[in-house]
Design a protein around this motif. Structure first.
Motif, PDB file in Angstrom:
ATOM      1  N   MET A  62       0.289   0.287 -28.412  1.00 50.29           N
ATOM      2  CA  MET A  62      -0.416   1.512 -28.055  1.00 50.29           C
ATOM      3  C   MET A  62      -1.266   1.265 -26.818  1.00 50.29           C
ATOM      4  N   ARG A  63      -1.522   2.334 -26.077  1.00 47.73           N
ATOM      5  CA  ARG A  63      -2.346   2.266 -24.868  1.00 47.73           C
ATOM      6  C   ARG A  63      -3.380   3.379 -24.899  1.00 47.73           C
ATOM      7  N   GLY A  68     -11.776   6.751 -15.132  1.00 47.56           N
ATOM      8  CA  GLY A  68     -12.893   6.022 -14.528  1.00 47.56           C
ATOM      9  C   GLY A  68     -12.390   4.837 -13.745  1.00 47.56           C
ATOM     10  N   GLY A  69     -12.460   3.649 -14.315  1.00 53.91           N
ATOM     11  CA  GLY A  69     -11.961   2.456 -13.662  1.00 53.91           C
ATOM     12  C   GLY A  69     -12.852   1.965 -12.536  1.00 53.91           C
ATOM     13  N   ARG A  70     -12.224   1.319 -11.563  1.00 52.70           N
ATOM     14  CA  ARG A  70     -12.979   0.683 -10.476  1.00 52.70           C
ATOM     15  C   ARG A  70     -13.699   1.701  -9.598  1.00 52.70           C
ATOM     16  N   VAL A  71     -13.122   2.898  -9.439  1.00 50.92           N
ATOM     17  CA  VAL A  71     -13.792   3.896  -8.601  1.00 50.92           C
ATOM     18  C   VAL A  71     -15.105   4.338  -9.224  1.00 50.92           C
ATOM     19  N   SER A  72     -15.165   4.394 -10.545  1.00 55.22           N
ATOM     20  CA  SER A  72     -16.411   4.728 -11.227  1.00 55.22           C
ATOM     21  C   SER A  72     -17.480   3.672 -10.965  1.00 55.22           C
ATOM     22  N   ALA A 119      -7.469   1.270 -10.642  1.00 51.54           N
ATOM     23  CA  ALA A 119      -8.257   1.898  -9.586  1.00 51.54           C
ATOM     24  C   ALA A 119      -9.013   3.120 -10.093  1.00 51.54           C
ATOM     25  N   ASP A 120      -8.369   3.965 -10.894  1.00 52.47           N
ATOM     26  CA  ASP A 120      -9.024   5.198 -11.339  1.00 52.47           C
ATOM     27  C   ASP A 120      -8.960   5.398 -12.845  1.00 52.47           C
ATOM     28  N   ALA A 121      -8.699   4.343 -13.612  1.00 50.56           N
ATOM     29  CA  ALA A 121      -8.643   4.458 -15.075  1.00 50.56           C
ATOM     30  C   ALA A 121      -8.731   3.074 -15.705  1.00 50.56           C
ATOM     31  N   LEU A 122      -9.192   3.048 -16.958  1.00 52.14           N
ATOM     32  CA  LEU A 122      -9.152   1.835 -17.767  1.00 52.14           C
ATOM     33  C   LEU A 122      -7.942   1.928 -18.686  1.00 52.14           C
ATOM     34  N   SER A 215     -20.932   4.893 -19.717  1.00 56.34           N
ATOM     35  CA  SER A 215     -20.491   5.994 -18.863  1.00 56.34           C
ATOM     36  C   SER A 215     -19.026   6.353 -19.077  1.00 56.34           C
ATOM     37  N   GLN A 216     -18.198   5.392 -19.514  1.00 56.25           N
ATOM     38  CA  GLN A 216     -16.766   5.660 -19.614  1.00 56.25           C
ATOM     39  C   GLN A 216     -16.242   5.723 -21.038  1.00 56.25           C
ATOM     40  N   MET A 217     -16.876   5.010 -21.982  1.00 56.44           N
ATOM     41  CA  MET A 217     -16.314   4.905 -23.325  1.00 56.44           C
ATOM     42  C   MET A 217     -17.248   5.386 -24.421  1.00 56.44           C
TER      43      MET A 217
END
Length: 384
Positions: A62-63, A68-72, A119-122, A215-217
């Motif tokens: 599963m994924r 977010g990711g690095r840009v966040s 880059a834009d997501a975890l 902030s992301q999770m």
């Protein structure tokens, strides 16, 4: 003996959360892929199927995709915090259980993880055995990893040390260093497109890592979870099955019942483990900025000490990404040339990615054959 007894770790039999009431899902669509929209905003897509030559051997994974990711990190002024947070989360405890207890529980239930800060997501990938017990254990661990992760100082220090080693290895690699230099000159204002440097890693603190997690999770609203389980066919000895044998061996009633039972069990566990996570309202919807390439062309030479003399030429340009979208330069060029992916891209969101991948494979085959086999000026060349 007393010290050995104190260090002894017992694996918990279960990480199941105590649940009094399971909220009903807002929406459930049962097709080839079951789509479940939970009350807390989490979207789950579930696929259960028998193993076949096209799907490979029996397995499960599963994924969890987190915007977010690095840009966040760059927008918040903490480059590398998301990567450090994922590494600390992967090797830490959760809930009331310590790091050793969680790691032992995962090992005994065949649960493995691979986390990436894109880059834009975890992207949180979890792999498990295609059994109800292993899948249940993976969902239970994910519940506590999202609800009460233990981001402690020791875990952060270990993660920071590993990140320093990775950054130093990139600095000494001809391929990685050349790519990093090209990205720095092509996108000088968008450092989130490349991996962090040693200097960025040295600036990280545990507080930055906790802020990146919050902030992301902190909320599961807007997150997406994809589960795929290929269960073994009845009588399968684990060997490969030829295509013609698979066509003749259609699912019998027992195998169809096994697929239905697994799907029903997982739907229940998804509601119990993930549907009970708190529904925390998320702020403004995350939208990554569109990078803008530098308008000047540049020729850059990078010299790196190596064990043997060799050279590499890297030509950087603009191309659409995974979802068919490029930077501002590519958008202006495609608009000027009146380019469009056509109606198939609207029907199938992954059409641009597959078309680009097919073009890349065709170009690589012809390019390698021409440059290496016919002209012989290089021993390898490829397009990414």
């Amino acid at each position: 003996a007393s010290e050995a007894a104190a260090r002894r770790v017992s694996a918990p039999a279960s990480l199941a959360p105590e649940v009094e009431h399971i909220p009903e899902a807002l929406e459930v669509k049962r097709e080839d892929v079951t789509t479940i929209r939970l009350a807390n905003g989490l979207v789950v897509r579930l696929l259960v199927m028998p193993a076949s030559p096209s799907s490979g051997p029996a397995r499960a994974g599963m994924r969890l995709t987190v915007p977010g990711g690095r840009v966040s990190d760059e927008l918040a002024g903490r480059l590398g915090a998301s990567h450090a947070m994922l590494m600390t989360l992967n090797n830490g405890g959760a809930g009331q259980w310590s790091q050793d207890e969680v790691q032992l529980f995962r090992a005994l239930n065949s649960v493995q993880t691979d986390f990436r800060a894109a880059a834009d997501a975890l992207e949180l990938d979890v792999f498990m055995s295609p059994t109800a017990t292993s899948c249940r254990a993976a969902l239970e661990w994910l519940h506590w990893a999202l609800k009460e992760p233990k981001l402690d100082l020791q875990g952060f220090a270990d993660s920071q040390l590993r990140m320093k080693g990775d950054a130093l290895a990139r600095e000494k690699s001809l391929e990685k260093r050349s790519l990093q230099a090209a990205l720095e000159h092509m996108y000088p204002s968008h450092r989130w497109l490349d991996d962090v440097s040693v200097l960025d890693v040295n600036k990280l603190t545990l507080g930055m890592v906790k802020k990146a997690a919050a902030s992301q999770m902190q909320s599961v609203q807007g997150l997406e979870l994809d589960l795929a389980i290929c269960i073994a066919r009845l009588g399968d000895s684990g060997g490969l099955m030829h295509e013609e044998e698979f066509e003749d061996a259609s699912m019998n009633a027992e195998e169809e019942e096994a697929v239905k039972e697994m799907r029903k069990t997982l739907e229940t566990e998804i509601g119990r483990c993930l549907g009970t996570l708190p529904a925390v309202p998320r702020g403004q919807e995350f939208s990554p900025p569109t990078p803008s390439a530098s308008s000047r062309g540049t020729e850059l030479r990078v010299h790196i000490p190596d064990n043997e003399a060799r050279a590499m030429v890297l030509v950087g340009g603009f191309a659409p990404g995974y979802w068919g979208r490029g930077d501002k330069t590519w958008q202006c060029t495609s608009q000027y040339k009146n380019f469009s992916w056509g109606p198939r891209a609207e029907q199938h969101p992954l059409y641009p990615a597959r078309a680009t991948e097919l073009m890349m494979e065709c170009m690589n085959t012809r390019l390698l054959g021409r440059v290496r086999d016919q002209l012989s000026p290089a021993y390898n060349c490829d397009i990414e």
